[in-house]
Motif scaffolding. Structure first.
Motif, PDB file in Angstrom:
ATOM      1  N   PHE A 170       0.650  -1.320   0.111  1.00  6.09           N
ATOM      2  CA  PHE A 170       0.029  -0.080  -0.119  1.00  6.09           C
ATOM      3  C   PHE A 170       0.880   1.177  -0.003  1.00  6.09           C
ATOM      4  CE2 PHE A 170      -0.439  -1.226   4.563  1.00  6.09           C
ATOM      5  CZ  PHE A 170       0.653  -0.436   4.984  1.00  6.09           C
ATOM      6  N   SER A 171       0.249   2.603   0.146  1.00  4.97           N
ATOM      7  CA  SER A 171       0.896   3.560   0.048  1.00  4.97           C
ATOM      8  C   SER A 171       0.749   4.411   1.288  1.00  4.97           C
ATOM      9  CB  SER A 171       0.398   4.487  -1.156  1.00  4.97           C
ATOM     10  OG  SER A 171       1.253   5.594  -1.494  1.00  4.97           O
ATOM     11  N   GLY A 172       1.057   5.772   1.025  1.00  7.84           N
ATOM     12  CA  GLY A 172       0.926   6.704   2.414  1.00  7.84           C
ATOM     13  C   GLY A 172       0.451   7.805   1.725  1.00  7.84           C
ATOM     14  N   PHE A 173      -0.455   8.407   2.842  1.00  9.62           N
ATOM     15  CA  PHE A 173      -0.907   9.899   2.603  1.00  9.62           C
ATOM     16  C   PHE A 173      -0.176  10.703   3.877  1.00  9.62           C
ATOM     17  CE2 PHE A 173      -3.742  13.318   3.745  1.00  9.62           C
ATOM     18  CZ  PHE A 173      -4.282  13.749   2.756  1.00  9.62           C
ATOM     19  N   SER A 174       0.423  11.522   3.315  1.00 10.00           N
ATOM     20  CA  SER A 174       1.137  12.445   4.474  1.00 10.00           C
ATOM     21  C   SER A 174       1.010  13.885   4.543  1.00 10.00           C
ATOM     22  CB  SER A 174       2.535  12.250   4.495  1.00 10.00           C
ATOM     23  OG  SER A 174       3.262  12.463   3.077  1.00 10.00           O
ATOM     24  N   LEU A 175       0.922  14.652   5.866  1.00  5.46           N
ATOM     25  CA  LEU A 175       0.897  15.965   6.101  1.00  5.46           C
ATOM     26  C   LEU A 175       2.004  16.330   6.476  1.00  5.46           C
ATOM     27  CD1 LEU A 175      -2.662  16.198   7.605  1.00  5.46           C
ATOM     28  CD2 LEU A 175      -1.874  16.428   5.258  1.00  5.46           C
ATOM     29  N   LEU A 176       2.620  17.440   5.864  1.00  2.96           N
ATOM     30  CA  LEU A 176       3.984  18.074   6.508  1.00  2.96           C
ATOM     31  C   LEU A 176       3.583  19.296   7.173  1.00  2.96           C
ATOM     32  CD1 LEU A 176       6.421  17.830   3.157  1.00  2.96           C
ATOM     33  CD2 LEU A 176       5.423  15.755   4.908  1.00  2.96           C
ATOM     34  N   LEU A 177       3.861  19.376   8.623  1.00  8.64           N
ATOM     35  CA  LEU A 177       2.990  20.074   9.505  1.00  8.64           C
ATOM     36  C   LEU A 177       4.048  20.952  10.060  1.00  8.64           C
ATOM     37  CD1 LEU A 177       0.277  18.334  11.094  1.00  8.64           C
ATOM     38  CD2 LEU A 177       0.149  19.687   8.911  1.00  8.64           C
ATOM     39  N   PHE A 223      -6.928  -3.079   1.336  1.00 11.74           N
ATOM     40  CA  PHE A 223      -6.845  -4.126   0.432  1.00 11.74           C
ATOM     41  C   PHE A 223      -7.884  -4.517  -0.273  1.00 11.74           C
ATOM     42  CE2 PHE A 223      -2.770  -4.534   2.847  1.00 11.74           C
ATOM     43  CZ  PHE A 223      -1.725  -4.341   1.814  1.00 11.74           C
ATOM     44  N   LYS A 224      -9.177  -4.496   0.201  1.00 14.10           N
ATOM     45  CA  LYS A 224     -10.166  -5.249  -0.021  1.00 14.10           C
ATOM     46  C   LYS A 224     -11.279  -3.897  -0.768  1.00 14.10           C
ATOM     47  CE  LYS A 224     -10.553  -9.217   3.092  1.00 14.10           C
ATOM     48  NZ  LYS A 224     -11.013  -9.578   4.221  1.00 14.10           N
ATOM     49  N   GLU A 225     -11.319  -3.093   0.085  1.00 17.30           N
ATOM     50  CA  GLU A 225     -12.210  -1.801  -0.526  1.00 17.30           C
ATOM     51  C   GLU A 225     -11.390  -0.917  -1.394  1.00 17.30           C
ATOM     52  OE1 GLU A 225     -14.397  -0.493   3.013  1.00 17.30           O
ATOM     53  OE2 GLU A 225     -14.646  -2.499   3.721  1.00 17.30           O
ATOM     54  N   LYS A 226     -10.198  -0.792  -1.222  1.00 14.53           N
ATOM     55  CA  LYS A 226      -9.179   0.015  -1.880  1.00 14.53           C
ATOM     56  C   LYS A 226      -9.857   1.609  -1.833  1.00 14.53           C
ATOM     57  CE  LYS A 226      -7.908  -3.461  -5.267  1.00 14.53           C
ATOM     58  NZ  LYS A 226      -6.744  -4.017  -4.466  1.00 14.53           N
ATOM     59  N   SER A 227     -10.186   1.835  -0.308  1.00 12.90           N
ATOM     60  CA  SER A 227     -10.643   3.387  -0.039  1.00 12.90           C
ATOM     61  C   SER A 227      -9.663   3.991   0.785  1.00 12.90           C
ATOM     62  CB  SER A 227     -12.004   3.170   0.277  1.00 12.90           C
ATOM     63  OG  SER A 227     -12.021   2.598   1.846  1.00 12.90           O
ATOM     64  N   SER A 228      -9.980   5.036   1.188  1.00 13.54           N
ATOM     65  CA  SER A 228      -9.040   5.846   1.984  1.00 13.54           C
ATOM     66  C   SER A 228      -9.516   5.267   3.355  1.00 13.54           C
ATOM     67  CB  SER A 228      -9.216   7.409   1.917  1.00 13.54           C
ATOM     68  OG  SER A 228     -10.700   7.623   2.109  1.00 13.54           O
ATOM     69  N   VAL A 229      -8.693   5.227   4.519  1.00 13.73           N
ATOM     70  CA  VAL A 229      -9.055   4.791   5.726  1.00 13.73           C
ATOM     71  C   VAL A 229     -10.002   5.839   6.567  1.00 13.73           C
ATOM     72  CG1 VAL A 229      -8.306   3.632   7.930  1.00 13.73           C
ATOM     73  CG2 VAL A 229      -6.964   3.330   5.635  1.00 13.73           C
ATOM     74  N   ASN A 268      -8.806   7.102  -6.478  1.00  9.82           N
ATOM     75  CA  ASN A 268      -8.111   8.351  -7.562  1.00  9.82           C
ATOM     76  C   ASN A 268      -7.663   9.568  -6.430  1.00  9.82           C
ATOM     77  OD1 ASN A 268      -7.336  10.538  -8.965  1.00  9.82           O
ATOM     78  ND2 ASN A 268      -9.167  10.372 -10.340  1.00  9.82           N
ATOM     79  N   TRP A 269      -6.371   9.606  -6.223  1.00 12.32           N
ATOM     80  CA  TRP A 269      -5.876  10.514  -5.140  1.00 12.32           C
ATOM     81  C   TRP A 269      -5.706  12.017  -5.697  1.00 12.32           C
ATOM     82  CZ3 TRP A 269      -6.024  10.277  -0.036  1.00 12.32           C
ATOM     83  CH2 TRP A 269      -6.019   9.100   0.553  1.00 12.32           C
ATOM     84  N   GLN A 270      -6.066  12.156  -6.940  1.00 13.38           N
ATOM     85  CA  GLN A 270      -6.119  13.517  -7.697  1.00 13.38           C
ATOM     86  C   GLN A 270      -7.369  14.311  -7.171  1.00 13.38           C
ATOM     87  OE1 GLN A 270      -4.479  12.013 -11.606  1.00 13.38           O
ATOM     88  NE2 GLN A 270      -3.714  14.314 -11.237  1.00 13.38           N
ATOM     89  N   GLU A 271      -8.314  13.448  -6.701  1.00 13.88           N
ATOM     90  CA  GLU A 271      -9.623  14.004  -6.417  1.00 13.88           C
ATOM     91  C   GLU A 271      -9.730  14.499  -4.888  1.00 13.88           C
ATOM     92  OE1 GLU A 271     -12.741  11.450  -7.815  1.00 13.88           O
ATOM     93  OE2 GLU A 271     -12.301  11.558  -9.828  1.00 13.88           O
ATOM     94  N   ASP A 272      -9.926  15.723  -4.721  1.00 18.01           N
ATOM     95  CA  ASP A 272     -10.051  16.504  -3.388  1.00 18.01           C
ATOM     96  C   ASP A 272      -9.267  15.732  -2.195  1.00 18.01           C
ATOM     97  OD1 ASP A 272     -11.115  18.182  -1.620  1.00 18.01           O
ATOM     98  OD2 ASP A 272     -12.940  17.039  -1.370  1.00 18.01           O
ATOM     99  N   PRO A 273      -7.847  15.752  -2.142  1.00 22.52           N
ATOM    100  CA  PRO A 273      -7.103  15.313  -1.178  1.00 22.52           C
ATOM    101  C   PRO A 273      -7.297  16.081   0.377  1.00 22.52           C
ATOM    102  CG  PRO A 273      -5.632  16.082  -2.796  1.00 22.52           C
ATOM    103  CD  PRO A 273      -6.974  16.207  -3.283  1.00 22.52           C
ATOM    104  N   GLU A 274      -7.798  17.483  -0.196  1.00 26.40           N
ATOM    105  CA  GLU A 274      -7.644  18.472   0.837  1.00 26.40           C
ATOM    106  C   GLU A 274      -8.824  17.904   1.850  1.00 26.40           C
ATOM    107  OE1 GLU A 274      -5.906  20.201  -2.669  1.00 26.40           O
ATOM    108  OE2 GLU A 274      -7.903  19.166  -2.399  1.00 26.40           O
ATOM    109  N   GLU A 311       1.499  20.961   4.019  1.00 28.87           N
ATOM    110  CA  GLU A 311       1.839  20.527   2.856  1.00 28.87           C
ATOM    111  C   GLU A 311       1.136  19.133   2.737  1.00 28.87           C
ATOM    112  OE1 GLU A 311       4.163  21.142  -1.096  1.00 28.87           O
ATOM    113  OE2 GLU A 311       3.856  22.551   0.873  1.00 28.87           O
ATOM    114  N   ILE A 312       0.424  18.718   1.432  1.00 33.47           N
ATOM    115  CA  ILE A 312      -0.151  17.531   1.528  1.00 33.47           C
ATOM    116  C   ILE A 312       0.604  16.773   0.372  1.00 33.47           C
ATOM    117  CG2 ILE A 312      -2.382  16.356   0.675  1.00 33.47           C
ATOM    118  CD1 ILE A 312      -3.590  18.988   1.442  1.00 33.47           C
ATOM    119  N   ARG A 313       0.880  15.419   0.800  1.00 29.59           N
ATOM    120  CA  ARG A 313       1.566  14.470  -0.173  1.00 29.59           C
ATOM    121  C   ARG A 313       0.690  13.278  -0.108  1.00 29.59           C
ATOM    122  NH1 ARG A 313       6.790  16.225  -0.592  1.00 29.59           N
ATOM    123  NH2 ARG A 313       6.901  18.395  -0.800  1.00 29.59           N
ATOM    124  N   THR A 314       0.193  12.944  -1.381  1.00 31.16           N
ATOM    125  CA  THR A 314      -0.561  11.795  -1.570  1.00 31.16           C
ATOM    126  C   THR A 314       0.138  10.690  -2.332  1.00 31.16           C
ATOM    127  OG1 THR A 314      -1.279  12.460  -3.854  1.00 31.16           O
ATOM    128  CG2 THR A 314      -2.510  13.546  -2.273  1.00 31.16           C
TER     129      THR A 314
END
Length: 512
Positions: A309-316, A349-355, A398-404, A429-432
């Motif tokens: 899997f990947s990671g969604f990160s915030l740089l604060l 892994f199953k739903e492939k959605s954000s947690v 699709n992580w290009q759609e509204d990560p904010e 700063e958001i990193r998807t």
């Protein structure tokens, strides 16, 4: 001089390049981005610096050895600092466990204090099993090229080692034999995420990660872990390695099943050996001609394995001068668990959605070299990471759609945990996963290449020595796996294999 071309200036690629240059090879690295280090980087944004890749170093001896064997000691040793406490784990009910660094007895005492003596004894028993697994797996699975099943069976002590490793048992099943304590189980399950995997699917041998972390310690490098990548890049240059940045590989050229060169910006660069530090999926599915039959074994393995899997990160960037009263104080490494940890892996892994209610990891280094500007003593740079599904618009998320919106939900959760982020926020700063895919050529933003899901996951990992003659694979998607220590070892394995293919010619005396 024999010529070697390395595709990618990640840590594994540079580790191989430095060793080979020291051994007398002419080495060139072609890197697609504008910097060395791959995912290992420290990034400055305004007054704040963030380790946006690895945020801790384990097994530092791997890099001490690399620098020593390539000519001189690692100057960053002076800046290498043990992180104590190593980790703070906070659970949904408010219970907190703070693990001291480099001391199993002290960790057990902490577990005794918070969860009771029985839980402390259970953790100790689990770590003894982890040590046994490490002893059994270290030689054949980590410090050697990936063996075949036949080679393993022939190996002395095979049956005994097989019992220790418990290859048919998952990490979840193995843990359950020693404890049903939900707090300890969550901590053990987290080690599967170090390989981007599901604890209910990975082999039990991943328990060794816990043993390594406790025994060899969690370390920080003053100024950021990314400074290790910069130091290794400089070492490569000192040894005569030529590094080309902004130079993506277009194709690996073959002649009669032998790798002979790499196409860069329409120009063919010939070499005796090619090392690919690109993700294995890119190497075998994009850089090699589709009709090349010798690539088929690796392509089949890639098709049968699963991406991590990947990671969604915030740089604060936080400015504590903005608030009054009690300022929340975090340790260097912090993990905040949700109530339902298992649900997280179903969504990934199953739903492939954000947690929806993710585990939150916060790296909050107390490092004066990672902040600058006015009142720097009142500033903090936090790297916040949550597990995330891959960027896959066609079949997944699709992580290009509204990560904010997702970023806002994470900040709200941090505030709910009492961390007062919104009140002192100076930079966000958001990193998807999409950003990760674009910046380091990681398919879907996969952090670790292939996951360790499945009992045969180790054998499905790309071999260092390819079925295509004179082509080698190095880095997190190749054997022995992801993470700073393992990619450093993969660089050593590849360099040794190429040197051996040349009959050991050119190895300096101190290499032995």
């Amino acid at each position: 001089m024999r010529k070697v071309i390395v595709i990618g200036a990640g840590m594994g690629g540079m580790a191989a390049a430095a060793r080979l240059a020291r051994a007398g090879f002419a080495v060139e690295i072609f890197e697609s981005s504008d910097r060395v280090g791959g995912k290992c980087r420290t990034e400055w944004i305004g007054d704040y610096a963030f380790d946006t890749g690895p945020s801790l170093l384990t097994l530092p001896a791997v890099y001490r050895d690399l620098f020593k064997k390539t000519g001189k000691r690692l100057e960053l040793v002076k800046k290498l600092q043990p992180v104590d406490p190593a980790f703070t784990y906070t659970f949904a009910d408010g219970k907190t466990l703070t693990f001291p660094n480099l001391s199993l007895p002290d960790i057990c005492k902490e577990i005794d204090r918070v969860l009771g003596k029985e839980a402390g004894d259970q953790w100790h028993a689990l770590m003894q099993q982890a040590e046994n697994m490490w002893d059994a797996a270290r030689g054949p699975f980590i410090e050697s090229e990936l063996p075949t099943l036949f080679e393993l069976i022939r190996r002395k002590g095979f049956i005994k080692d097989l019992k220790r490793i418990a290859p048919l048992t998952t990490l979840d099943e193995f843990t359950a034999k020693f404890t049903s304590n939900p707090y300890l189980t969550k901590i053990i399950h987290r080690y599967a995420t170090y390989t981007g995997s599901d604890p209910r699917e990975v082999p039990a041998v991943l328990l060794t990660i816990a043993f390594v972390e406790i025994t060899f310690g969690a370390w920080h490098i003053q100024g950021g872990i990314g400074t290790l990548a910069e130091a290794l890049g400089e070492r490569c240059k000192e040894l005569g390695v030529v590094i080309h940045l902004n130079a993506p590989a277009e194709k690996i050229e073959l002649s009669s099943g032998t790798a002979t060169g790499v196409l860069i910006n329409g120009e063919l660069h010939s070499a005796d050996y090619i090392i690919s530090n690109a993700d294995s999926e890119i190497t075998f599915n994009q850089l090699i001609a589709k009709d090349e039959r010798r690539a088929q074994p690796e392509r089949k393995k890639l098709a049968r394995s699963e991406k991590s899997f990947s990671g969604f990160s915030l740089l604060l960037g936080l400015d504590n001068s903005k608030i009054s009263g009690d300022i929340p104080v975090l340790t260097h490494h912090n993990v905040f668990f949700p109530e339902d940890y298992s649900r997280e892996f179903d969504q990934l892994f199953k739903e492939k959605s954000s947690v929806s209610d993710p585990t939150i990891y916060i790296c909050a280094p107390r490092d004066p070299d990672m902040v600058k500007g006015d009142n720097k003593e009142l500033k903090e740079a936090w790297f916040v990471l949550v597990n995330a599904p891959l960027h896959d618009p066609e079949h997944g998320f699709n992580w290009q759609e509204d990560p904010e919106t997702y970023a806002t939900s994470i900040v709200k959760k941090l505030d709910a945990l009492g961390l007062r982020v919104s009140e002192r926020l100076d930079l966000l700063e958001i990193r998807t996963p999409y950003h990760l895919e674009q910046s380091v050529s990681a398919p879907g933003g996969s952090i670790y290449g292939r996951s360790s899901n499945g009992k045969r996951a180790a054998f499905l990992r790309t071999k260092n020595k390819s079925t295509i003659k004179n082509l080698y694979s190095v880095g997190g998607s190749a054997h022995p796996g992801g993470g700073l220590p393992l990619v450093g070892i993969s660089g050593e394995l590849v360099a040794e294999s190429i040197i051996a293919a040349q009959g050991g010619v050119g190895i300096p005396k101190d290499h032995h």
